[in-house]
Design an enzyme around this catalytic site. Structure first.
Site, PDB file in Angstrom:
ATOM      1  N   ASP A   1       1.491   4.746   1.155  1.00  0.00           N
ATOM      2  CA  ASP A   1       1.429   5.073   2.094  1.00  0.00           C
ATOM      3  C   ASP A   1       3.045   4.698   2.859  1.00  0.00           C
ATOM      4  O   ASP A   1       3.196   4.929   3.803  1.00  0.00           O
ATOM      5  CB  ASP A   1       0.499   5.389   3.211  1.00  0.00           C
ATOM      6  CG  ASP A   1       0.083   4.204   3.652  1.00  0.00           C
ATOM      7  OD1 ASP A   1      -0.495   2.681   2.768  1.00  0.00           O
ATOM      8  OD2 ASP A   1      -0.683   4.326   5.212  1.00  0.00           O
ATOM      9  N   HIS A   2       3.429   2.992   2.688  1.00  0.00           N
ATOM     10  CA  HIS A   2       4.257   2.215   3.189  1.00  0.00           C
ATOM     11  C   HIS A   2       5.453   2.708   2.100  1.00  0.00           C
ATOM     12  O   HIS A   2       6.411   1.381   2.497  1.00  0.00           O
ATOM     13  CB  HIS A   2       3.728   0.828   3.297  1.00  0.00           C
ATOM     14  CG  HIS A   2       2.618   0.610   4.838  1.00  0.00           C
ATOM     15  ND1 HIS A   2       2.651   0.714   6.400  1.00  0.00           N
ATOM     16  CD2 HIS A   2       1.310   1.421   4.720  1.00  0.00           C
ATOM     17  CE1 HIS A   2       1.484   0.935   6.394  1.00  0.00           C
ATOM     18  NE2 HIS A   2       0.587   1.462   5.943  1.00  0.00           N
TER      19      HIS A   2
ATOM     20  N   HIS B   1       0.643  -1.095   0.305  1.00  0.00           N
ATOM     21  CA  HIS B   1      -0.143   0.235  -0.119  1.00  0.00           C
ATOM     22  C   HIS B   1       0.736   1.251  -0.194  1.00  0.00           C
ATOM     23  O   HIS B   1       1.833   1.010   0.523  1.00  0.00           O
ATOM     24  CB  HIS B   1      -1.083   0.222   1.228  1.00  0.00           C
ATOM     25  CG  HIS B   1      -2.006  -0.772   1.407  1.00  0.00           C
ATOM     26  ND1 HIS B   1      -3.267  -1.478   1.989  1.00  0.00           N
ATOM     27  CD2 HIS B   1      -2.626  -1.390   0.257  1.00  0.00           C
ATOM     28  CE1 HIS B   1      -3.614  -2.603   1.070  1.00  0.00           C
ATOM     29  NE2 HIS B   1      -3.380  -1.821   0.456  1.00  0.00           N
TER      30      HIS B   1
ATOM     31  N   HIS C   1      -4.311  -8.677   6.625  1.00  0.00           N
ATOM     32  CA  HIS C   1      -4.846  -7.036   5.998  1.00  0.00           C
ATOM     33  C   HIS C   1      -5.415  -7.644   4.716  1.00  0.00           C
ATOM     34  O   HIS C   1      -5.138  -8.282   3.948  1.00  0.00           O
ATOM     35  CB  HIS C   1      -3.262  -6.513   5.982  1.00  0.00           C
ATOM     36  CG  HIS C   1      -3.907  -5.172   5.170  1.00  0.00           C
ATOM     37  ND1 HIS C   1      -4.693  -4.324   6.378  1.00  0.00           N
ATOM     38  CD2 HIS C   1      -2.708  -3.564   5.179  1.00  0.00           C
ATOM     39  CE1 HIS C   1      -5.116  -2.988   5.542  1.00  0.00           C
ATOM     40  NE2 HIS C   1      -3.732  -2.859   5.151  1.00  0.00           N
TER      41      HIS C   1
END
Ligand SMILES: [Zn+2]
Length: 312
Positions: free
Chosen positions: A66-67, A64, A142
């Protein structure tokens, strides 16, 4: 310095004035690592005085944005700053293609090697190891394959009682054995006990990173098995947003507290709060009844695990 962590970015996916996307800086005895590398990580590292070229490895939990959206920017800057030393990246296998395409399509040729170490969807176990430290990857729960990481100091050597040792006039070749906790026999056939010349080793510490994940029993058993001291666990939502947490496969404050309590860690940091929260107080109020030793992960703050545990 013994095992330490500094929070570089503690926000979640949407931009926010005071919370950058995920990144943590973990260091231990001249070893330097990042976990996750959200957008703007290089600016954050500058802001908090972390030296780019010291970083030897980067662990990416999942794909993802944002990582990991900060990765190519950071790698490019390392190149511009003259880096020649290879860097190791531990990540889902698809990351290699993403990073190499981004660089190649722009005609960038880095002066250093990127060594990708694939962590496949179902992989768990040691992904990095040297004399001092080991890093374990374990599965989180997740929407896409995601791993958490445990940084664990290896058992340390016993410390030499210098004066006693030198007075005895023994060969310095014995030092290594004594430090390992072994007795030796000298040339005259006399036995010498390591207990006479060394003191107990210092304790070893461990730190775990869990973002992003729904509540997971697998996480608890890994934390327990590896006897983790300090846990960072995401708490994207407050307890009242339980349904949203479930849908997005994230955790609530209470989930994070429950994992900490059940796994027997000594201290909990939480972060990755949804952009809807401006303050930490709701989360803290909800976690405290479940787990007492808790703090929000605040950008820029730095902790030596040993010291943190002494204070709590
Ligand atoms: Zn995610």
């Amino acid at each position: 310095v013994s095992l330490s962590v500094q929070f570089i970015g503690t926000g979640s996916a949407l931009p926010k004035k005071n919370a950058n996307p995920s990144c943590q800086y973990v260091f231990c005895e001249n070893r330097h690592f990042l976990i996750d590398c959200g957008e703007g990580t290089q600016i954050q590292l500058r802001k908090h005085g972390v030296k780019f070229q010291y970083i030897q490895g980067i662990f990416i939990s999942h794909l993802h944005g944002d990582h990991y959206f900060g990765l190519v920017g950071l790698l490019s800057s390392m190149h511009l700053l003259g880096r020649e030393k290879a860097i190791d990246i531990y990540s889902p296998p698809e990351l290699e293609q993403i990073v190499r395409s981004q660089l190649e399509l722009g005609g960038a040729r880095l002066a250093f090697d990127i060594r990708f170490h694939n962590i496949e969807k179902n992989d768990e176990g040691i992904v990095f190891e040297d004399k001092v430290l080991e890093v374990h990857a374990f599965k989180l729960k997740h929407k896409i394959p995601t791993h958490g990481f445990i940084f664990k100091e290896k058992k340390k050597l016993r410390s030499l009682l210098g004066e006693k040792f030198h007075k005895a006039g023994l060969s310095i070749a014995f030092i290594e054995k004594f430090k390992l906790g072994e007795d030796v026999i000298d040339r005259q056939g006399k036995q010498h006990s390591y207990l006479d010349y060394t003191a107990n080793e210092k304790p070893s510490y461990s730190y775990a990173y869990c973002s992003d994940t729904a509540y997971s029993e697998n996480v608890i058993s890994w934390l327990k098995d590896l006897d983790v001291d300090v846990l960072y666990h995401e708490a994207t939502f407050s307890a009242s947003e339980k349904d949203r947490a479930k849908k997005t496969m994230h955790s609530t404050s209470v989930d994070a507290g429950t994992v900490a309590a059940k796994s027997g860690v000594k201290f909990l940091f939480f972060g990755h709060l949804s952009a809807r929260y401006d303050y930490f107080n709701v989360h803290i109020d909800e976690i405290l009844p479940v787990f007492k030793s808790v703090k929000p992960a605040i950008e820029g703050e730095k902790y030596r695990i040993e010291e943190l545990l002494r204070q709590h």
